[in-house]
Design a protein around this motif. Sequence first.
Motif, mmCIF file in Angstrom:
data_model
loop_
_atom_site.group_PDB
_atom_site.id
_atom_site.type_symbol
_atom_site.label_atom_id
_atom_site.label_comp_id
_atom_site.label_asym_id
_atom_site.label_seq_id
_atom_site.Cartn_x
_atom_site.Cartn_y
_atom_site.Cartn_z
ATOM 1 N N ARG A 169 -0.081 -7.600 3.080
ATOM 2 C CA ARG A 169 -0.984 -6.404 2.878
ATOM 3 C C ARG A 169 -1.363 -7.487 1.960
ATOM 4 O O ARG A 169 -0.387 -8.236 1.033
ATOM 5 C CB ARG A 169 0.149 -5.585 2.925
ATOM 6 C CG ARG A 169 0.349 -4.479 4.181
ATOM 7 C CD ARG A 169 -1.043 -4.804 5.695
ATOM 8 N NE ARG A 169 -0.147 -4.252 6.787
ATOM 9 C CZ ARG A 169 -0.447 -4.488 8.152
ATOM 10 N NH1 ARG A 169 -2.246 -5.120 7.798
ATOM 11 N NH2 ARG A 169 -0.815 -3.609 8.953
ATOM 12 N N ALA A 170 -2.018 -6.800 1.232
ATOM 13 C CA ALA A 170 -2.611 -7.229 -0.222
ATOM 14 C C ALA A 170 -1.810 -7.107 -1.272
ATOM 15 O O ALA A 170 -1.129 -5.791 -0.727
ATOM 16 C CB ALA A 170 -4.240 -6.269 -0.518
ATOM 17 N N PRO A 171 -1.650 -7.821 -1.875
ATOM 18 C CA PRO A 171 -0.887 -7.802 -3.546
ATOM 19 C C PRO A 171 -1.066 -6.360 -3.795
ATOM 20 O O PRO A 171 0.202 -6.759 -4.576
ATOM 21 C CB PRO A 171 -0.863 -9.157 -3.621
ATOM 22 C CG PRO A 171 -2.524 -9.626 -4.038
ATOM 23 C CD PRO A 171 -2.376 -9.194 -2.294
ATOM 24 N N GLU A 172 -1.868 -5.972 -3.969
ATOM 25 C CA GLU A 172 -2.109 -5.310 -4.772
ATOM 26 C C GLU A 172 -2.268 -3.717 -4.053
ATOM 27 O O GLU A 172 -3.348 -3.007 -3.349
ATOM 28 C CB GLU A 172 -4.361 -4.909 -6.066
ATOM 29 C CG GLU A 172 -4.508 -6.126 -6.675
ATOM 30 C CD GLU A 172 -4.678 -7.223 -6.053
ATOM 31 O OE1 GLU A 172 -4.520 -7.004 -4.163
ATOM 32 O OE2 GLU A 172 -4.423 -8.558 -6.192
ATOM 33 N N PRO A 173 -1.403 -3.376 -4.614
ATOM 34 C CA PRO A 173 -0.886 -1.667 -4.450
ATOM 35 C C PRO A 173 -2.026 -0.978 -4.235
ATOM 36 O O PRO A 173 -3.120 0.482 -3.480
ATOM 37 C CB PRO A 173 0.187 -1.205 -5.255
ATOM 38 C CG PRO A 173 0.508 -2.741 -6.016
ATOM 39 C CD PRO A 173 -0.049 -2.920 -6.010
ATOM 40 N N ALA A 174 -3.091 -0.544 -5.237
ATOM 41 C CA ALA A 174 -4.457 0.494 -5.409
ATOM 42 C C ALA A 174 -4.831 -0.093 -4.367
ATOM 43 O O ALA A 174 -5.777 0.769 -4.077
ATOM 44 C CB ALA A 174 -5.015 0.012 -6.660
ATOM 45 N N GLY A 175 -5.261 -1.208 -3.576
ATOM 46 C CA GLY A 175 -5.452 -1.229 -2.385
ATOM 47 C C GLY A 175 -4.821 -1.366 -0.702
ATOM 48 O O GLY A 175 -6.097 -1.036 -0.471
ATOM 49 N N TRP A 176 -3.716 -0.794 -0.789
ATOM 50 C CA TRP A 176 -3.480 -0.594 0.456
ATOM 51 C C TRP A 176 -3.920 0.784 0.182
ATOM 52 O O TRP A 176 -3.994 1.977 0.241
ATOM 53 C CB TRP A 176 -1.889 -0.034 -0.358
ATOM 54 C CG TRP A 176 -1.388 -1.061 -0.115
ATOM 55 C CD1 TRP A 176 -1.550 -2.306 -0.315
ATOM 56 C CD2 TRP A 176 0.224 -1.418 -1.224
ATOM 57 N NE1 TRP A 176 -0.620 -3.849 -0.683
ATOM 58 C CE2 TRP A 176 0.260 -3.163 -1.454
ATOM 59 C CE3 TRP A 176 0.997 -0.773 -1.502
ATOM 60 C CZ2 TRP A 176 1.982 -3.549 -1.446
ATOM 61 C CZ3 TRP A 176 2.198 -1.212 -1.927
ATOM 62 C CH2 TRP A 176 2.313 -2.412 -2.297
ATOM 63 N N SER A 177 -3.854 0.754 2.126
ATOM 64 C CA SER A 177 -4.620 2.550 3.159
ATOM 65 C C SER A 177 -3.064 2.949 2.702
ATOM 66 O O SER A 177 -1.377 2.701 2.159
ATOM 67 C CB SER A 177 -4.390 2.439 4.026
ATOM 68 O OG SER A 177 -3.052 1.930 4.696
ATOM 69 N N SER A 178 -3.561 4.977 2.975
ATOM 70 C CA SER A 178 -2.265 5.626 2.965
ATOM 71 C C SER A 178 -0.947 5.049 3.357
ATOM 72 O O SER A 178 0.386 5.482 2.901
ATOM 73 C CB SER A 178 -2.969 6.863 3.160
ATOM 74 O OG SER A 178 -4.108 7.200 1.953
ATOM 75 N N ARG A 179 -1.123 4.257 5.049
ATOM 76 C CA ARG A 179 0.335 4.855 5.490
ATOM 77 C C ARG A 179 0.980 3.469 4.293
ATOM 78 O O ARG A 179 1.880 3.206 4.904
ATOM 79 C CB ARG A 179 -0.686 4.554 7.050
ATOM 80 C CG ARG A 179 0.895 4.066 8.144
ATOM 81 C CD ARG A 179 0.276 3.324 9.140
ATOM 82 N NE ARG A 179 1.159 3.137 10.099
ATOM 83 C CZ ARG A 179 1.898 3.756 10.619
ATOM 84 N NH1 ARG A 179 1.155 5.102 11.260
ATOM 85 N NH2 ARG A 179 2.413 3.862 12.015
ATOM 86 N N GLU A 180 -0.011 1.986 4.624
ATOM 87 C CA GLU A 180 0.669 0.638 3.762
ATOM 88 C C GLU A 180 1.586 1.826 2.695
ATOM 89 O O GLU A 180 2.963 1.418 1.756
ATOM 90 C CB GLU A 180 -0.058 0.341 3.918
ATOM 91 C CG GLU A 180 -0.727 -0.694 4.922
ATOM 92 C CD GLU A 180 -1.982 -1.738 4.591
ATOM 93 O OE1 GLU A 180 -2.333 -2.006 5.138
ATOM 94 O OE2 GLU A 180 -2.470 -1.305 3.552
ATOM 95 N N VAL A 181 0.931 2.166 2.044
ATOM 96 C CA VAL A 181 1.454 2.859 0.723
ATOM 97 C C VAL A 181 2.693 3.964 1.076
ATOM 98 O O VAL A 181 4.263 3.772 0.632
ATOM 99 C CB VAL A 181 0.717 3.948 -0.131
ATOM 100 C CG1 VAL A 181 1.543 4.581 -1.324
ATOM 101 C CG2 VAL A 181 -0.638 2.867 -1.067
ATOM 102 N N ALA A 182 2.218 4.723 2.443
ATOM 103 C CA ALA A 182 3.720 5.777 2.976
ATOM 104 C C ALA A 182 4.983 4.862 2.932
ATOM 105 O O ALA A 182 6.428 4.754 2.920
ATOM 106 C CB ALA A 182 3.512 6.836 3.403
ATOM 107 N N GLU A 183 4.580 3.305 3.875
ATOM 108 C CA GLU A 183 6.303 2.996 4.171
ATOM 109 C C GLU A 183 6.580 1.910 3.814
ATOM 110 O O GLU A 183 8.175 1.790 3.694
ATOM 111 C CB GLU A 183 4.950 2.024 5.045
ATOM 112 C CG GLU A 183 4.935 2.430 6.323
ATOM 113 C CD GLU A 183 4.087 0.565 7.376
ATOM 114 O OE1 GLU A 183 3.771 -0.018 6.477
ATOM 115 O OE2 GLU A 183 3.862 0.241 8.435
ATOM 116 N N ARG A 184 6.102 2.044 2.085
ATOM 117 C CA ARG A 184 7.072 0.907 1.079
ATOM 118 C C ARG A 184 7.102 1.740 -0.058
ATOM 119 O O ARG A 184 8.054 1.093 -1.689
ATOM 120 C CB ARG A 184 5.528 0.106 0.374
ATOM 121 C CG ARG A 184 5.300 -1.281 1.399
ATOM 122 C CD ARG A 184 4.049 -2.137 1.425
ATOM 123 N NE ARG A 184 3.431 -2.760 2.289
ATOM 124 C CZ ARG A 184 3.330 -2.356 3.630
ATOM 125 N NH1 ARG A 184 2.707 -1.377 3.971
ATOM 126 N NH2 ARG A 184 3.002 -3.872 3.695
#
Length: 331
Positions: free
Chosen positions: A182-197
């Motif tokens: 995924r994109a390297p900037e966490p602020a650009g992640w979707s809610s799901r991508e944040v929740a996974e990590r």
Amino acid sequence: MLDDDAAAQVRAAVADVIGGRRTTLVVVDHRIDGWLPMVDRLVVLVGGRIVADGPASAVLRDHAADLLSAGVWVPGAADPPAADIPPDLCSPWFAHRPGEDLLLAEGLTVEYRLRSGLRVSRTPPSAAVAIRGVDLRVVAGEVHTLRGASGAGKSTLLAAVAGLRRPASGRVRALPPLARGRAPEPAGWSSREVAERVGWVPQRPGLTVAGITCRASVLATGHVLARDIAGRADALLARLGIAHLAGRHPHSLSGGEARRLALATAVVHGPDLLVLDEPTVGQDRATWAVVAGIARAAAAAGTAVVAATHDASLAVLADARTTLDAGRVVA
């Protein structure tokens, strides 16, 4: 959730209000050291029953051993050790090598801007800089504590690391073991991508409630991510002393119980990164030991744990420490 100086100012203000007045002061607190000079009577409750009641000095002298066994923070007593928690209850869903870099903050500056609304002045509000030029390395298998006075920028740094706040300048960069394509900037992640990590325990634990019962709230993220975590959820609720509350609505819990529920919610689905904002607030000795033990067990299993805390006892257990002052790293 106050640093020592701020807490002392609060107690001094209370002492000033009651001084020379016919006023009764009632204080509810787990940590009573700072209040002892201004209280006459100490009432100790365990399981809803009064187990000791009398002059503070006499209660502490005559009942110290019983109070310690009940989880009471007796002034002068050594801190309890972190509880022994099985690492598999807190392990990340994706395995990481201990010492592996997961995320870097580089020259990070975060600003807060007032939202548009009614103003009596035509001058636009200026931005407030919360953190400026901060570097931080987040490592798998470590507990890293953020220290500093109230308002130093600890919570803002946590939020930026978790992808919950965008930097004004500088960068938060997730490395490949965390970004996983995924994109390297966490602020650009979707809610799901944040929740996974990321697992998050905020200062206000009610922000993580996602169900009408405590158990449903703990299981919510796992259901969205299609992860079978029911066994882990039940085991964590038991370890945290809130299994008997599993069917209750989360908003009916006490402050300490709600914080432990938020911790279970944050860790149960196996995030790579666990960010904790004052995780030990409102805990007695026994529950403090479990909270500290879960942080240590998560790190032992390969999770990166970053905790903002005023709790010196928790900081002692950390592998790495960063101290902030007025938004800058000073140590």
